[in-house]
Design an enzyme around this catalytic site. Structure first.
Site, PDB file in Angstrom:
ATOM      1  N   GLY A   1       0.822  -1.216   0.000  1.00  0.00           N
ATOM      2  CA  GLY A   1       0.000   0.000   0.000  1.00  0.00           C
ATOM      3  C   GLY A   1       0.852   1.260   0.000  1.00  0.00           C
ATOM      4  O   GLY A   1       0.513   2.261  -0.643  1.00  0.00           O
TER       5      GLY A   1
ATOM      6  N   THR B   1       5.598   4.776 -26.237  1.00  0.00           N
ATOM      7  CA  THR B   1       4.881   5.267 -27.422  1.00  0.00           C
ATOM      8  C   THR B   1       5.624   6.375 -28.157  1.00  0.00           C
ATOM      9  O   THR B   1       5.746   6.345 -29.378  1.00  0.00           O
ATOM     10  CB  THR B   1       3.479   5.767 -26.999  1.00  0.00           C
ATOM     11  OG1 THR B   1       2.745   4.661 -26.477  1.00  0.00           O
ATOM     12  CG2 THR B   1       2.713   6.369 -28.168  1.00  0.00           C
TER      13      THR B   1
ATOM     14  N   GLU C   1       8.677   9.035 -29.411  1.00  0.00           N
ATOM     15  CA  GLU C   1       9.971   8.763 -30.060  1.00  0.00           C
ATOM     16  C   GLU C   1       9.933   7.399 -30.753  1.00  0.00           C
ATOM     17  O   GLU C   1      10.920   6.679 -30.795  1.00  0.00           O
ATOM     18  CB  GLU C   1      11.127   8.827 -29.050  1.00  0.00           C
ATOM     19  CG  GLU C   1      11.668  10.222 -28.830  1.00  0.00           C
ATOM     20  CD  GLU C   1      12.312  10.846 -30.061  1.00  0.00           C
ATOM     21  OE1 GLU C   1      12.741  10.102 -30.959  1.00  0.00           O
ATOM     22  OE2 GLU C   1      12.357  12.078 -30.135  1.00  0.00           O
TER      23      GLU C   1
ATOM     24  N   ASP D   1       6.689   4.367 -31.605  1.00  0.00           N
ATOM     25  CA  ASP D   1       5.964   3.298 -30.912  1.00  0.00           C
ATOM     26  C   ASP D   1       6.826   2.030 -30.930  1.00  0.00           C
ATOM     27  O   ASP D   1       7.408   1.670 -31.957  1.00  0.00           O
ATOM     28  CB  ASP D   1       4.632   3.062 -31.636  1.00  0.00           C
ATOM     29  CG  ASP D   1       3.951   1.812 -31.142  1.00  0.00           C
ATOM     30  OD1 ASP D   1       3.270   1.891 -30.111  1.00  0.00           O
ATOM     31  OD2 ASP D   1       4.132   0.746 -31.772  1.00  0.00           O
TER      32      ASP D   1
HETATM   33  C1  LIG Z   1       2.926  12.850 -24.112  1.00  0.00           C
HETATM   34  C2  LIG Z   1       3.262  12.821 -25.567  1.00  0.00           C
HETATM   35  C3  LIG Z   1       4.210  13.700 -26.055  1.00  0.00           C
HETATM   36  C4  LIG Z   1       4.499  13.731 -27.423  1.00  0.00           C
HETATM   37  N1  LIG Z   1       5.351  14.675 -27.912  1.00  0.00           N
HETATM   38  C5  LIG Z   1       5.493  14.813 -29.249  1.00  0.00           C
HETATM   39  C6  LIG Z   1       6.242  15.906 -29.800  1.00  0.00           C
HETATM   40  O1  LIG Z   1       6.762  16.760 -29.080  1.00  0.00           O
HETATM   41  N2  LIG Z   1       6.354  15.984 -31.150  1.00  0.00           N
HETATM   42  C7  LIG Z   1       5.791  15.065 -31.983  1.00  0.00           C
HETATM   43  O2  LIG Z   1       5.933  15.193 -33.184  1.00  0.00           O
HETATM   44  N3  LIG Z   1       5.066  14.020 -31.488  1.00  0.00           N
HETATM   45  C8  LIG Z   1       4.895  13.876 -30.156  1.00  0.00           C
HETATM   46  N4  LIG Z   1       4.150  12.841 -29.644  1.00  0.00           N
HETATM   47  C9  LIG Z   1       3.529  11.893 -30.552  1.00  0.00           C
HETATM   48  C10 LIG Z   1       4.153  10.514 -30.528  1.00  0.00           C
HETATM   49  O3  LIG Z   1       5.407  10.550 -31.138  1.00  0.00           O
HETATM   50  C11 LIG Z   1       3.168   9.564 -31.218  1.00  0.00           C
HETATM   51  O4  LIG Z   1       2.096   9.374 -30.318  1.00  0.00           O
HETATM   52  C12 LIG Z   1       3.799   8.245 -31.580  1.00  0.00           C
HETATM   53  O5  LIG Z   1       4.669   8.416 -32.658  1.00  0.00           O
HETATM   54  C13 LIG Z   1       2.756   7.179 -31.946  1.00  0.00           C
HETATM   55  O6  LIG Z   1       1.880   7.660 -32.913  1.00  0.00           O
HETATM   56  P1  LIG Z   1       0.295   7.507 -32.710  1.00  0.00           P
HETATM   57  O7  LIG Z   1      -0.056   8.064 -31.400  1.00  0.00           O
HETATM   58  O8  LIG Z   1      -0.360   8.071 -33.904  1.00  0.00           O
HETATM   59  O9  LIG Z   1       0.041   5.946 -32.652  1.00  0.00           O
HETATM   60  P2  LIG Z   1      -0.225   4.970 -33.879  1.00  0.00           P
HETATM   61  O10 LIG Z   1       0.900   5.039 -34.833  1.00  0.00           O
HETATM   62  O11 LIG Z   1      -1.593   5.176 -34.403  1.00  0.00           O
HETATM   63  O12 LIG Z   1      -0.172   3.572 -33.127  1.00  0.00           O
HETATM   64  C14 LIG Z   1      -1.304   3.073 -32.375  1.00  0.00           C
HETATM   65  C15 LIG Z   1      -1.132   1.561 -32.171  1.00  0.00           C
HETATM   66  O13 LIG Z   1      -1.085   0.910 -33.426  1.00  0.00           O
HETATM   67  C16 LIG Z   1       0.034   0.058 -33.515  1.00  0.00           C
HETATM   68  N5  LIG Z   1       0.577   0.077 -34.878  1.00  0.00           N
HETATM   69  C17 LIG Z   1       0.793   1.148 -35.687  1.00  0.00           C
HETATM   70  N6  LIG Z   1       1.332   0.769 -36.841  1.00  0.00           N
HETATM   71  C18 LIG Z   1       1.479  -0.574 -36.797  1.00  0.00           C
HETATM   72  C19 LIG Z   1       2.005  -1.555 -37.681  1.00  0.00           C
HETATM   73  N7  LIG Z   1       2.520  -1.239 -38.853  1.00  0.00           N
HETATM   74  N8  LIG Z   1       2.015  -2.839 -37.277  1.00  0.00           N
HETATM   75  C20 LIG Z   1       1.513  -3.182 -36.073  1.00  0.00           C
HETATM   76  N9  LIG Z   1       1.020  -2.301 -35.187  1.00  0.00           N
HETATM   77  C21 LIG Z   1       1.002  -1.014 -35.537  1.00  0.00           C
HETATM   78  C22 LIG Z   1       1.050   0.629 -32.517  1.00  0.00           C
HETATM   79  O14 LIG Z   1       1.903  -0.390 -32.037  1.00  0.00           O
HETATM   80  C23 LIG Z   1       0.154   1.180 -31.431  1.00  0.00           C
HETATM   81  O15 LIG Z   1      -0.133   0.158 -30.511  1.00  0.00           O
HETATM   82  C24 LIG Z   1       3.869  12.795 -28.286  1.00  0.00           C
HETATM   83  C25 LIG Z   1       2.937  11.890 -27.775  1.00  0.00           C
HETATM   84  C26 LIG Z   1       2.617  11.903 -26.438  1.00  0.00           C
HETATM   85  C27 LIG Z   1       1.569  10.962 -25.943  1.00  0.00           C
END
Ligand SMILES: Cc1cc2nc3c(=O)[nH]c(=O)nc-3n(C[C@H](O)[C@H](O)[C@H](O)COP(=O)(O)OP(=O)(O)OC[C@H]3O[C@@H](n4cnc5c(N)ncnc54)[C@H](O)[C@@H]3O)c2cc1C
Length: 663
Positions: free
Chosen positions: A406, A427, A429, A431
Site C-alpha cells: 500500500g 509510445t 519517439e 511506438d
Molecule cells: C505525451 C506525448 C508527447 C508527445 N510529444 C510529441 C512531440 O513533441 N512531437 C511530436 O511530433 N510528437 C509527439 N508525440 C507523438 C508521438 O510521437 C506519437 O504518439 C507516436 O509516434 C505514436 O503515434 P500515434 O499516437 O499516432 O500511434 P499509432 O501510430 O496510431 O499507433 C497506435 C497503435 O497501433 C500500432 N501500430 C501502428 N502501426 C502498426 C504496424 N505497422 N504494425 C503493427 N502495429 C502497428 C502501434 O503499435 C500502437 O499500438 C507525443 C505523444 C505523447 C503521448
C-alpha cells in the site's frame, strides 16, 4: 571472498562507487557534475500542484538547467556547445532519475528543436537561431506527429507549398487529420516550431521536409494563421505543455526550409544530395536518433530510481515470522520478493551498459567516422534498445509499486508519479512495436546482403540446402547447445552461444518465411509473420544487451566488483532464458532437465545476490535527495546512497547491510 559472504559496510561503499564508475562509463565527469549541480534540488513533482503550477515549475527548472551550462554539451562548439552529444544524453538521463517532465521538456526543446536546427539546417539557420535556442530565448517545438498520422510519418498531411513569386513557403493544414498533435512546448511556451510537412514545388511533391515556423509573437500571442490549443490533462508528464497546432496558409520565407538534405532555389527548383526520396527521408530522420536514445536512457533512469526505492523498502519492511514470534522477516528474504526485484535489477544493469555502449556509438558517428551501414546499425540498435528499455521500465516500475504494498501507492512515495510519467515512453519517439519492425527489417537486409555476398560456391551450397540438410544442421546445434561446458548453466560462453544461436535461428527462419512472398502478397506474408518479425528483433536486442554486459565486466578494474557483476550477469542471462524456456524447449536448445535447472539457478542467484542488493542499487549513484520516499524513512531506513551522499547533499548515513545471508 565469494558473493555469499557478508559484505562489510566500507567494502560495500567502495564497491558501490566502483559500480557507479562502471555504469557512468566515459561520462562519469558529466554525470558527477549533474549530481553536484542538481542533487540538492528537490526535483520530484508535487502531485498537489495544478497543471499550470506544474508547467511553471518545469519552465523554471529549464532555466536552472540552462544556467548550469550542462544543457549545451551536445551543440557545436562554435555556438557555445562542446560537441558532446553523449554528454547531453547523460545529463538528461540524470534528470530522469527524478523528474521526467523536465527530461521531456528539455529533450523537446534542446534535443529535438535545437537538434533539428543543428542537424537538418545549414549555416544560415545555425547563425540565426542556434544561440537563442541554446539560451532558451527561443523556446521551440518539434511538430511532426499529426492527429491522423503518428507512426507513419511519410503520410503526413501538412503541406509546405512554394510560391516562387513571393519566394515563400505556404504552410497549411488541409484537414483536421493533418493538425499537429501532442506537440511538447506548444500549449504554453513555444515561440517557434520545426514543422514537418510535404514539400511541394512546381506542382511536385518531394516528400516530408522540415521548416522553421514562428508560432507565437513576442507578446506570446499565436502568430497570424496559427491556431494553438492545449492537449490538457494527461496520464502523466503534466509538467509538459503538449498542444495542437494548425496552420492556415501561413507564409514563411524560403530560408525557413531546413535545407541540409533538400533545397529549393528562388525559382522553385528542388535539389538534393540524395536522389532517392525514400533514402532522403530516412537519412533526415536518422540524424535525429539522439532523441530516441535519450528516451531509452530516461526510461532506464526512472527504473533505477524505482528499484532503489523498492529494494531499500524490502530491506527494512518486515512481514511474518519464521517461528511465529515477534522477530519478523525482511521482505527481501522471501524468495518471491527476490524474484520480483533482483532479476529486474540485473536487467537494469545490463540495459545501462548497453545504453552507454549505444551512446558511445552515437558519439563516434558525430565524430564523422560513420558510413552508411554503421549508421543503419546505430539506428537499429537505438530503436531496439528504446523498445526494450521502455517496456522494462513499464513492467518494472509496476512491480516495484506492488513490491511496496500500500505504501507504494501513495504519491509521497514517488512510485505512482514515476509510473504515470514513464508510461508513454513506450509510445513517443517511436511506438515500440513499430520500432521493433524497423530493427527486424534492418536485420533482414543485412541477412540478405550476407547471402548476396556469398561467392559462387557458397551460393550453390546455400541453394542446394534441402530440408534434410537444415534439419541435420539444427540437430547438430541442438546437441551442441545441450552440451554444457564445465561452468554448467553459468558458463558465460554457453550463455552467449545460446543467445547468439536464438538470434540467428529466429532470423533465418523469418527470412525463409518471408522469401515465399512475391510482389503481390508481400504485405499479407509480412503481416502474417509479424509475431515472428517482432521476436527476431527482440531476441537480437537481448543478445546485444548480454554482449554489452560481458564487455563491461571485462572493463571492470576491481576483481571483487567484477566477481559480483559476473553473478548479476548470470542472473540477467538465466532469467532471460527462463522467461523464454518454451522456445528453448520447443527448439531442443535445452533439455527438460536443463530447463528445470535454469529455474533452480535463478533461485540460487537471487539468494546469492540478496546481500548485495543495497550495494547494487547504490551503484546507480542516485542523489539521496531524489530518493526521499517517506515510506523508506518511516520504515527506519538509514541508507546513505553510499557513493553520492556528500556530492548530492543527502543525509550522511549508511545503508543497512544484512547480517545474515539467505542463500
Ligand atoms: C505525451 C506525448 C508527447 C508527445 N510529444 C510529441 C512531440 O513533441 N512531437 C511530436 O511530433 N510528437 C509527439 N508525440 C507523438 C508521438 O510521437 C506519437 O504518439 C507516436 O509516434 C505514436 O503515434 P500515434 O499516437 O499516432 O500511434 P499509432 O501510430 O496510431 O499507433 C497506435 C497503435 O497501433 C500500432 N501500430 C501502428 N502501426 C502498426 C504496424 N505497422 N504494425 C503493427 N502495429 C502497428 C502501434 O503499435 C500502437 O499500438 C507525443 C505523444 C505523447 C503521448
Amino acid at each position: 571472498m565469494t558473493t555469499h559472504d557478508v559484505v562489510p559496510d566500507l567494502a560495500a561503499t567502495t564497491q558501490a562507487t566502483q559500480l557507479r564508475h562502471l555504469l557512468d562509463g566515459r561520462w562519469a565527469g558529466v554525470r558527477d557534475e549533474a549530481r553536484r549541480r542538481f542533487g540538492h534540488t528537490d526535483l520530484h513533482p508535487d502531485p498537489a500542484l495544478t497543471i499550470e503550477q506544474r508547467r511553471e515549475r518545469i519552465t523554471a527548472l529549464m532555466h536552472e538547467l540552462a544556467a548550469s551550462g550542462l544543457h549545451r554539451l551536445g551543440f557545436m562548439s562554435e555556438y557555445g556547445g562542446a560537441d558532446d552529444i553523449g554528454g547531453s544524453i547523460n545529463v538528461l538521463q540524470m534528470v530522469g532519475h527524478a523528474e521526467l517532465s523536465l527530461l521531456v521538456k528539455a529533450g523537446v526543446h534542446w534535443g529535438l528543436f535545437g537538434g533539428a536546427i543543428q542537424a537538418l539546417g545549414t549555416t544560415h539557420h545555425h547563425e540565426r537561431y542556434l544561440r537563442a535556442a541554446i539560451a532558451l530565448d527561443l523556446p521551440g517545438c518539434f511538430a511532426m506527429t499529426e492527429t491522423g498520422h503518428g507512426s507513419n510519418v511519410q503520410r503526413l498531411g501538412t503541406t509546405a507549398t512554394y510560391d516562387a513569386a513571393a519566394e515563400q513557403f505556404i504552410v497549411h493544414t488541409p484537414d483536421v487529420a493533418a493538425r499537429k498533435d501532442y506537440i511538447g512546448n506548444a500549449a504554453r511556451d513555444g515561440r517557434m516550431a520545426v514543422v514537418f510537412a510535404q514539400l511541394i514545388t512546381g506542382g511536385r511533391n518531394h516528400g516530408v521536409h522540415a521548416l522553421l515556423v514562428p508560432i507565437r509573437d513576442d507578446a506570446g500571442q499565436p502568430c497570424q494563421g496559427v491556431q494553438i490549443s492545449d492537449c490538457g490533462h494527461k496520464a502523466g508528464l503534466n509538467g509538459v505543455d503538449n498542444g495542437r497546432l494548425s496552420f492556415d496558409q501561413v507564409r514563411v520565407p524560403r530560408e525557413a526550409l531546413l535545407n541540409r538534405y533538400g533545397d529549393v532555389a528562388a525559382d522553385g527548383t528542388y535539389t538534393s544530395s540524395i536522389e532517392n526520396a525514400n533514402r532522403r527521408f530516412f537519412t533526415m530522420l536518422g540524424t535525429l536518433v539522439a532523441g530516441r536514445i535519450a528516451v531509452a536512457g530516461g526510461a532506464g533512469a526512472a527504473t533505477q530510481t524505482a528499484l532503489t526505492i523498492a529494494v531499500r523498502y524490502a530491506l527494512t519492511r518486515r512481514q511474518f515470522s519464521a517461528t511465529g514470534g515477534s522477530d519478523e522477516i525482511p521482505l527481501l528474504d522471501y524468495l518471491a520478493h527476490q524474484r520480483k526485484l533482483l532479476p529486474a535489477l540485473a536487467t537494469s544493469y545490463a540495459l545501462q551498459f548497453a545504453q552507454q555502449e549505444l551512446v558511445g556509438m552515437l558519439e563516434s558517428m558525430h565524430a564523422g567516422d560513420g558510413d552508411t551501414p554503421a549508421r543503419r546499425r546505430l539506428e537499429s540498435r537505438a530503436a531496439g534498445l528504446k523498445a526494450v528499455a521502455t517496456w522494462h521500465a513499464t513492467s518494472t516500475i509496476q512491480t516495484c509499486r506492488e513490491a511496496c504494498g500500500g505504501a507504494g501507492y501513495l504519491a509521497e512515495n514517488l512510485l505512482p508519479q514515476l509510473k504515470a510519467d514513464s508510461d508513454v515512453f513506450t509510445t513517443f519517439e517511436g511506438d515500440n512495436t513499430v520500432l521493433l519492425q524497423l530493427v527486424a527489417k534492418n536485420l533482414l537486409t543485412d541477412h540478405r546482403d550476407r547471402i548476396r555476398n556469398l561467392d559462387a560456391r557458397g551460393m550453390v551450397r546455400f541453394a542446394a540446402r534441402t530440408a534434410a540438410d537444415i534439419a541435420a544442421e539444427w540437430a547438430g546445434t541442438r546437441a551442441a547447445m545441450q552440451r554444457l561446458r564445465p561452468g554448467g548453466l553459468r558458463d558465460r560462453g554457453w550463455q552467449r552461444a545460446l543467445f547468439a544461436d536464438r538470434d540467428e535461428h529466429v532470423l533465418a527462419g523469418l527470412a525463409r518465411r518471408l522469401r515465399r512472398a512475391d510482389e503481390v502478397d508481400a504485405f499479407v506474408t509480412f503481416n502474417a509473420a509479424q509475431d515472428h518479425v517482432l521476436r527476431a528483433a527482440r531476441v537480437h536486442v537481448d543478445r546485444l544487451v548480454l554482449e554489452a554486459f560481458v564487455a563491461a565486466i571485462d572493463r571492470c578494474p576491481d576483481p571483487d566488483t567484477a566477481l559480483l557483476l559476473e553473478d548479476v550477469c548470470d542472473l540477467y542471462a538465466l532469467s532471460n532464458i527462463e522467461a523464454d524456456r518454451a522456445w528453448f524447449l520447443e527448439h531442443g536448445r535445452l533439455s527438460r532437465g536443463q530447463a528445470k535447472a535454469v529455474t533452480q539457478a535463478v533461485n540460487a542467484l537471487c539468494g546469492q545476490l540478496r546481500p548485495h542488493a543495497a550495494t547494487l542499487v547504490d551503484g546507480f549513484g542516485i542523489p539521496e535527495r531524489w530518493l526521499a520516499a517517506p515510506m523508506a524513512q518511516a520504515a527506519g531506513v538509514t541508507h546513505g546512497g553510499t557513493a553520492d551522499r556528500d556530492r548530492a547533499g543527502g543525509p550522511a548515513v549508511s545503508s543497512p547491510r544484512p547480517t545474515a545471508v539467505a542463500s
